[in-house]
Structures are given as C-alpha cells and as structure tokens.
Write a protein that holds these residues in place. Structure first.
Motif, PDB file in Angstrom:
ATOM      1  N   SER A   1      12.907  25.128   0.777  1.00  0.00           N
ATOM      2  CA  SER A   1      12.486  25.111   1.819  1.00  0.00           C
ATOM      3  C   SER A   1      11.009  24.949   2.010  1.00  0.00           C
ATOM      4  CB  SER A   1      12.460  26.576   3.027  1.00  0.00           C
ATOM      5  OG  SER A   1      11.588  27.444   3.182  1.00  0.00           O
ATOM      6  N   LEU A   2       9.823  24.965   1.487  1.00  0.00           N
ATOM      7  CA  LEU A   2       8.522  24.376   1.494  1.00  0.00           C
ATOM      8  C   LEU A   2       8.676  23.017   1.075  1.00  0.00           C
ATOM      9  CD1 LEU A   2       6.203  27.550   1.581  1.00  0.00           C
ATOM     10  CD2 LEU A   2       6.928  26.339   3.324  1.00  0.00           C
ATOM     11  N   VAL A   3       9.429  22.751  -0.212  1.00  0.00           N
ATOM     12  CA  VAL A   3       9.540  21.249  -0.766  1.00  0.00           C
ATOM     13  C   VAL A   3      10.429  20.664  -0.251  1.00  0.00           C
ATOM     14  CG1 VAL A   3      10.343  20.314  -2.399  1.00  0.00           C
ATOM     15  CG2 VAL A   3       9.533  22.439  -3.184  1.00  0.00           C
ATOM     16  N   GLY A   4      10.873  20.994   1.048  1.00  0.00           N
ATOM     17  CA  GLY A   4      12.095  20.263   1.038  1.00  0.00           C
ATOM     18  C   GLY A   4      11.049  19.785   2.854  1.00  0.00           C
ATOM     19  N   ARG A   5      10.231  20.925   3.538  1.00  0.00           N
ATOM     20  CA  ARG A   5       9.332  20.383   4.404  1.00  0.00           C
ATOM     21  C   ARG A   5       8.112  19.584   4.309  1.00  0.00           C
ATOM     22  NH1 ARG A   5       9.301  26.391   5.679  1.00  0.00           N
ATOM     23  NH2 ARG A   5       6.791  25.575   6.945  1.00  0.00           N
ATOM     24  N   MET A   6       7.967  19.713   2.736  1.00  0.00           N
ATOM     25  CA  MET A   6       6.663  18.703   2.647  1.00  0.00           C
ATOM     26  C   MET A   6       6.674  17.328   2.068  1.00  0.00           C
ATOM     27  SD  MET A   6       4.770  21.195  -0.190  1.00  0.00           S
ATOM     28  CE  MET A   6       3.123  20.069  -1.087  1.00  0.00           C
ATOM     29  N   LEU A   7       8.364  17.382   1.667  1.00  0.00           N
ATOM     30  CA  LEU A   7       8.422  16.442   1.509  1.00  0.00           C
ATOM     31  C   LEU A   7       8.707  15.320   2.397  1.00  0.00           C
ATOM     32  CD1 LEU A   7      10.904  16.555  -2.217  1.00  0.00           C
ATOM     33  CD2 LEU A   7       8.790  15.494  -1.185  1.00  0.00           C
TER      34      LEU A   7
ATOM     35  N   GLY B   1      -6.116  11.979 -10.100  1.00  0.00           N
ATOM     36  CA  GLY B   1      -5.475  11.207 -10.252  1.00  0.00           C
ATOM     37  C   GLY B   1      -5.024  10.475 -11.171  1.00  0.00           C
ATOM     38  N   PHE B   2      -4.353   8.988 -10.850  1.00  0.00           N
ATOM     39  CA  PHE B   2      -3.953   8.399 -12.486  1.00  0.00           C
ATOM     40  C   PHE B   2      -4.378   6.582 -12.203  1.00  0.00           C
ATOM     41  CE2 PHE B   2      -1.489   5.758 -15.535  1.00  0.00           C
ATOM     42  CZ  PHE B   2      -2.087   6.459 -17.014  1.00  0.00           C
ATOM     43  N   PRO B   3      -5.733   6.095 -12.316  1.00  0.00           N
ATOM     44  CA  PRO B   3      -6.103   5.049 -12.117  1.00  0.00           C
ATOM     45  C   PRO B   3      -5.243   4.278 -12.519  1.00  0.00           C
ATOM     46  CG  PRO B   3      -7.958   6.312 -13.148  1.00  0.00           C
ATOM     47  CD  PRO B   3      -7.028   7.322 -12.657  1.00  0.00           C
ATOM     48  N   GLU B   4      -4.475   4.293 -13.804  1.00  0.00           N
ATOM     49  CA  GLU B   4      -4.399   2.978 -14.301  1.00  0.00           C
ATOM     50  C   GLU B   4      -2.810   2.590 -13.584  1.00  0.00           C
ATOM     51  OE1 GLU B   4      -5.378   5.686 -15.598  1.00  0.00           O
ATOM     52  OE2 GLU B   4      -6.498   5.454 -17.284  1.00  0.00           O
ATOM     53  N   GLN B   5      -2.834   3.890 -12.891  1.00  0.00           N
ATOM     54  CA  GLN B   5      -1.611   3.196 -12.209  1.00  0.00           C
ATOM     55  C   GLN B   5      -1.608   2.805 -10.137  1.00  0.00           C
ATOM     56  OE1 GLN B   5       1.696   1.478 -13.045  1.00  0.00           O
ATOM     57  NE2 GLN B   5       1.635   2.879 -15.188  1.00  0.00           N
ATOM     58  N   ALA B   6      -2.821   2.923  -9.887  1.00  0.00           N
ATOM     59  CA  ALA B   6      -3.114   2.935  -8.656  1.00  0.00           C
ATOM     60  C   ALA B   6      -3.048   1.611  -8.208  1.00  0.00           C
ATOM     61  CB  ALA B   6      -4.794   3.678  -8.644  1.00  0.00           C
ATOM     62  N   PRO B   7      -2.896   0.730  -7.004  1.00  0.00           N
ATOM     63  CA  PRO B   7      -3.326   1.678  -5.865  1.00  0.00           C
ATOM     64  C   PRO B   7      -1.570   2.795  -5.392  1.00  0.00           C
ATOM     65  CG  PRO B   7      -2.836  -0.776  -5.395  1.00  0.00           C
ATOM     66  CD  PRO B   7      -3.055  -0.100  -6.817  1.00  0.00           C
ATOM     67  N   TYR B   8      -1.327   4.156  -4.305  1.00  0.00           N
ATOM     68  CA  TYR B   8      -0.299   4.208  -4.819  1.00  0.00           C
ATOM     69  C   TYR B   8       0.365   4.156  -3.005  1.00  0.00           C
ATOM     70  CZ  TYR B   8      -0.809   6.892  -9.486  1.00  0.00           C
ATOM     71  OH  TYR B   8      -1.282   6.398 -10.642  1.00  0.00           O
ATOM     72  N   ASP B   9       1.432   4.406  -2.708  1.00  0.00           N
ATOM     73  CA  ASP B   9       1.772   4.557  -1.558  1.00  0.00           C
ATOM     74  C   ASP B   9       1.601   5.649  -1.043  1.00  0.00           C
ATOM     75  OD1 ASP B   9       2.883   1.187  -0.748  1.00  0.00           O
ATOM     76  OD2 ASP B   9       3.910   2.562  -2.443  1.00  0.00           O
ATOM     77  N   ARG B  10       1.747   6.627  -1.533  1.00  0.00           N
ATOM     78  CA  ARG B  10       1.962   8.115  -1.683  1.00  0.00           C
ATOM     79  C   ARG B  10       1.242   9.059  -2.323  1.00  0.00           C
ATOM     80  NH1 ARG B  10       3.281   6.086   2.373  1.00  0.00           N
ATOM     81  NH2 ARG B  10       4.902   6.134   3.666  1.00  0.00           N
ATOM     82  N   VAL B  11       0.766  10.180  -1.765  1.00  0.00           N
ATOM     83  CA  VAL B  11      -0.176  11.081  -2.955  1.00  0.00           C
ATOM     84  C   VAL B  11       0.574  12.368  -2.678  1.00  0.00           C
ATOM     85  CG1 VAL B  11      -2.027  12.231  -3.894  1.00  0.00           C
ATOM     86  CG2 VAL B  11      -1.511   9.701  -3.454  1.00  0.00           C
ATOM     87  N   SER B  12       1.358  13.084  -3.597  1.00  0.00           N
ATOM     88  CA  SER B  12       1.803  14.264  -3.064  1.00  0.00           C
ATOM     89  C   SER B  12       1.344  15.391  -3.902  1.00  0.00           C
ATOM     90  CB  SER B  12       3.188  14.382  -3.230  1.00  0.00           C
ATOM     91  OG  SER B  12       4.009  15.781  -2.922  1.00  0.00           O
ATOM     92  N   SER B  13       1.175  16.283  -3.612  1.00  0.00           N
ATOM     93  CA  SER B  13       0.138  17.924  -4.440  1.00  0.00           C
ATOM     94  C   SER B  13       1.027  18.537  -3.998  1.00  0.00           C
ATOM     95  CB  SER B  13      -0.546  17.915  -4.228  1.00  0.00           C
ATOM     96  OG  SER B  13      -1.018  19.146  -4.496  1.00  0.00           O
ATOM     97  N   THR B  14       1.769  19.620  -5.236  1.00  0.00           N
ATOM     98  CA  THR B  14       2.371  21.135  -5.158  1.00  0.00           C
ATOM     99  C   THR B  14       0.722  22.096  -5.138  1.00  0.00           C
ATOM    100  OG1 THR B  14       2.420  20.601  -7.327  1.00  0.00           O
ATOM    101  CG2 THR B  14       4.328  19.803  -5.076  1.00  0.00           C
ATOM    102  N   ALA B  15      -0.153  21.435  -5.265  1.00  0.00           N
ATOM    103  CA  ALA B  15      -0.958  22.681  -5.317  1.00  0.00           C
ATOM    104  C   ALA B  15      -2.021  22.703  -4.212  1.00  0.00           C
ATOM    105  CB  ALA B  15      -2.018  22.582  -7.059  1.00  0.00           C
ATOM    106  N   ALA B  16      -2.722  23.190  -3.904  1.00  0.00           N
ATOM    107  CA  ALA B  16      -3.570  23.655  -2.954  1.00  0.00           C
ATOM    108  C   ALA B  16      -5.067  23.237  -3.189  1.00  0.00           C
ATOM    109  CB  ALA B  16      -3.767  24.700  -2.257  1.00  0.00           C
ATOM    110  N   VAL B  17      -5.761  22.366  -2.566  1.00  0.00           N
ATOM    111  CA  VAL B  17      -7.093  22.014  -2.507  1.00  0.00           C
ATOM    112  C   VAL B  17      -7.221  22.464  -1.434  1.00  0.00           C
ATOM    113  CG1 VAL B  17      -6.446  20.219  -3.696  1.00  0.00           C
ATOM    114  CG2 VAL B  17      -7.351  19.405  -1.354  1.00  0.00           C
ATOM    115  N   HIS B  18      -8.841  22.552  -1.648  1.00  0.00           N
ATOM    116  CA  HIS B  18     -10.547  23.290  -0.377  1.00  0.00           C
ATOM    117  C   HIS B  18     -10.962  21.546   0.075  1.00  0.00           C
ATOM    118  CE1 HIS B  18     -13.145  25.122   1.448  1.00  0.00           C
ATOM    119  NE2 HIS B  18     -13.371  25.673   1.098  1.00  0.00           N
TER     120      HIS B  18
END
Length: 380
Positions: free
Chosen positions: A94-100, A168-185
């Motif tokens: 359910s969290l994955v669905g809400r995030m997406l 990130g991965f600059p070799e394929q940038a720029p991106y339209d969306r960035v999605s993380s499944t790990a938390a950051v501070h």
C-alpha cells in the motif's frame, strides 16, 4: 505461487485507494513474489527476527508475500554474524502504491525515471513507463543481483547500477522523475541536479528522532527543489545517512537532575509531535527502555546526540525532582520540551503542513510556507 492470492491483494489495494490512477495494471503484471527471495525474516518479539524459507514453510512464506506488509529480506547488510538489524526489505504494497501515485505518471507520456533501490518497485516502474526509461541504483551487490534476475523473469531489462544512490547516475541524466525507496535526512544535491526543471522527486524523509515523512519535491531552474510532505511513511535509511548505533556507553560528566516540565510521553504522543521535535533536534535520537521485572516504575525515555549529550527521563512520577537526568554539553530534554511546546503553540500541525526547500548546499524545512523556516542545515 497461487496467483489468485496476489490478485486479491491488488484488488484490496484498489478498493482502499492505495493505487493511483493507471497503476493497477502494472501491479497485476508484476507479481511481488518474483522479487522476494527464498529466505526471509519474520518479526519475533519487539526487537528480533526468525528466519523462514519458501521450501521449509511455503504457507507462511506465501502468506507473508501476499500481505500488505513489508517483507524483511536481509539482516545486517548480509553479514551472518551481525546483531540482527533489518537492512533490506520488499516494501509494504500500500505504501508503494501511494508513493508511485505521487510521481504523477500519466499514460501516453514518455518519462525517464531514476530509482534509488532495486526490486519490486523497479519492476512496477518498468511495467508502467518502459524498462528503457528506468535507471535503478542499488548499493548492495547481492540485492542488485537478485533484482536483476527477478526483473529478467518479469521481462524487464532496465539500466541497473551498483553504487551509491545518493549520487544518482549522471550518465543517463536528466530525469523526469526520481523515486527513492530508502529514507533520507538530507535530500542529495545530485538528485536535484539530475532532474529536469519541472520534474518530481518523491522520497521518504525523516530525522533520527522521527523517520516519518514522504516528501514530494518539484524541481526548479537553478538546481533548487521545493515541496511538501504528502504522507506519513517509514522506510529504511540510505546507508550513507543511517543514524549511528544506540548510545550504550555510560553518560559522562556531572549529571543535572530535575523534574520534567511536561509529561514525557507527550513528546511521542503522535507521529506529528515526534516529527516536529525531530525538526528542532536534528541530531538527537531516542529509545524507550525498561526493566522487564518492573516496567511500571522503571520505564524511561533516553535521548542522546552524537556529541556526548544524553538525557534519561522516567515516565512515572515525572514531576519528581530526580525524574530527569541530563549530562553533556546540551540539556537535550529541555530542548525536546521546548520543541514540543513550539508544536503545541502552532496549533499541533500535522506533518503534511511542513515542507522542504533543497538547494545544492542547504536544506530548509518550513511550516505552511517557505518563509516560515523551522530548521536549516547543510547537506554537503
């Protein structure tokens, strides 16, 4: 695997509103079971896990995979002799669905996506936007290897990179969306720099005190992003931003005793109060400890920072003159009390009233509007 069980899970997610528009098909085409390893861990008590395998206990394995709950897939970064801390999982459906849903993906658009972490969410993104448009960065080689095999079974071959996702991965940038499944501070500057102006970043975000927010940022010109917290979630940290281990060393320096000005439990009465306290004390952690032989009178709250300050607060008889014991250069309990008072004075705002402005070197957290800054810290 009984496909009907997974279909029932997807149906329940749809009925609950957890699936955003257009995501049901991607979920149905991407069975969660493909991305769950044969060996998983189930919670066993307040701070431990027990291992099960698909071969030895297929019924429990299937029930876990098809439940709306996270599945722990790794302990201690894969070290067999570790203390038993969960370090990798397949996220709660359910969290994955809400995030997406917050990524604002629309059918017919041609979006490129940078995903931090590899696994089931990678497969869902590939199914929705096309594998050629997905770049997934995973720091753990074993996790990445399992993901690569599972994605191949699902018919997907995205760009899968083993490395530090905060870069990130600059070799394929720029991106339209960035999605993380790990938390950051701290929002990594690379994510902002590698996202097109007008793009969206969705990531779990928290403090060591309260890891609880889902942040949705809109990227602007000049490598700046701004947005609000849109949900309450809790995910494992990216490795480079994990809080330190609990403070087990005895406190040092002269102790300062006194009563508590507030009921200590009010600091943790809701995710919203704890979130606000964490914003004011961005380096402080806590845990609740007790003597199991007499939990009524020995249950206490322990707070500490990384520079030697520590507070112990008994949760019973909190007005007594020796309820609070503080050591080190800071009176961290006094600071937590003041932060809780600030939250109350502001009308007890929910975490969705807060937002973030992220630049290349600083991060501002604000309440209601960007001009009402609550806390600021450097990110590089």
């Amino acid at each position: 695997m009984n496909d009907s069980e997974y279909e029932e899970l997807v149906a329940s997610l749809g009925e609950s509103g957890a699936l955003g528009a257009g995501w049901r098909g991607a979920f149905l085409r991407t069975p969660r079971s493909l991305f769950v390893p044969e060996r998983i861990w189930l919670a066993a008590g307040p701070s431990g896990y027990r291992q099960i395998t698909e071969r030895d206990d297929p019924e429990a394995w299937r029930a876990t995979v098809n439940a709306d709950a996270p599945v722990v897939t790794q302990l201690d970064d894969g070290e067999e002799s570790g203390p038993g801390v969960a370090t990798s999982s397949v996220s709660m459906p359910s969290l994955v669905g809400r995030m997406l849903a917050h990524l604002d993906v629309r059918d017919g658009t041609r979006l490129s996506v940078l995903e931090i972490g590899s696994g089931w969410t990678t497969g869902l993104l590939c199914s929705r936007v096309g594998a050629r448009r997905v770049v997934s960065v995973e720091i753990d080689p074993q996790v990445a290897g399992r993901a690569r095999k599972a994605l191949a079974l699902a018919g997907h071959a995205p760009v899968l990179v083993v490395g530090d996702g905060t870069r990130g991965f600059p070799e394929q940038a720029p991106y339209d969306r960035v999605s993380s499944t790990a938390a950051v501070h701290r929002v990594p500057p690379a994510w902002v720099a590698q996202t097109k102006p007008g793009g969206v970043i969705v990531t779990p975000w928290g403090t060591p005190f309260c890891n609880a927010g889902l942040l949705k940022l809109h990227v602007r010109e000049g490598e700046e992003a701004e947005g609000r917290f849109v949900d309450s979630v809790s995910f494992m940290w990216v490795r480079g931003q994990r809080p330190g281990a609990p403070a087990d060393a005895p406190p040092s320096g002269e102790a300062r005793y006194g009563p508590s000005a507030i009921n200590p439990e009010s600091v943790l009465e809701s995710v919203h109060s704890a979130f606000a306290v964490g914003l004011h004390l961005p380096t402080v952690r806590y845990r609740v400890v007790w003597d199991e032989s007499d939990p009524r009178t020995t249950r206490r709250l322990v707070l500490w920072d990384g520079d030697g300050s520590r507070a112990t607060v008994f949760l019973h008889d909190w007005k007594a003159t020796d309820t609070v014991r503080q050591t080190g250069p800071r009176n961290v309990w006094d600071e937590a009390t003041a932060a809780r008072g600030w939250w109350e004075s502001e009308g007890e705002p929910e975490l969705t009233r807060f937002g973030v402005t992220a630049t290349a070197d600083t991060q501002h957290v604000w309440l209601d509007r960007p001009s009402r800054v609550v806390s600021t810290w450097r990110v590089s």
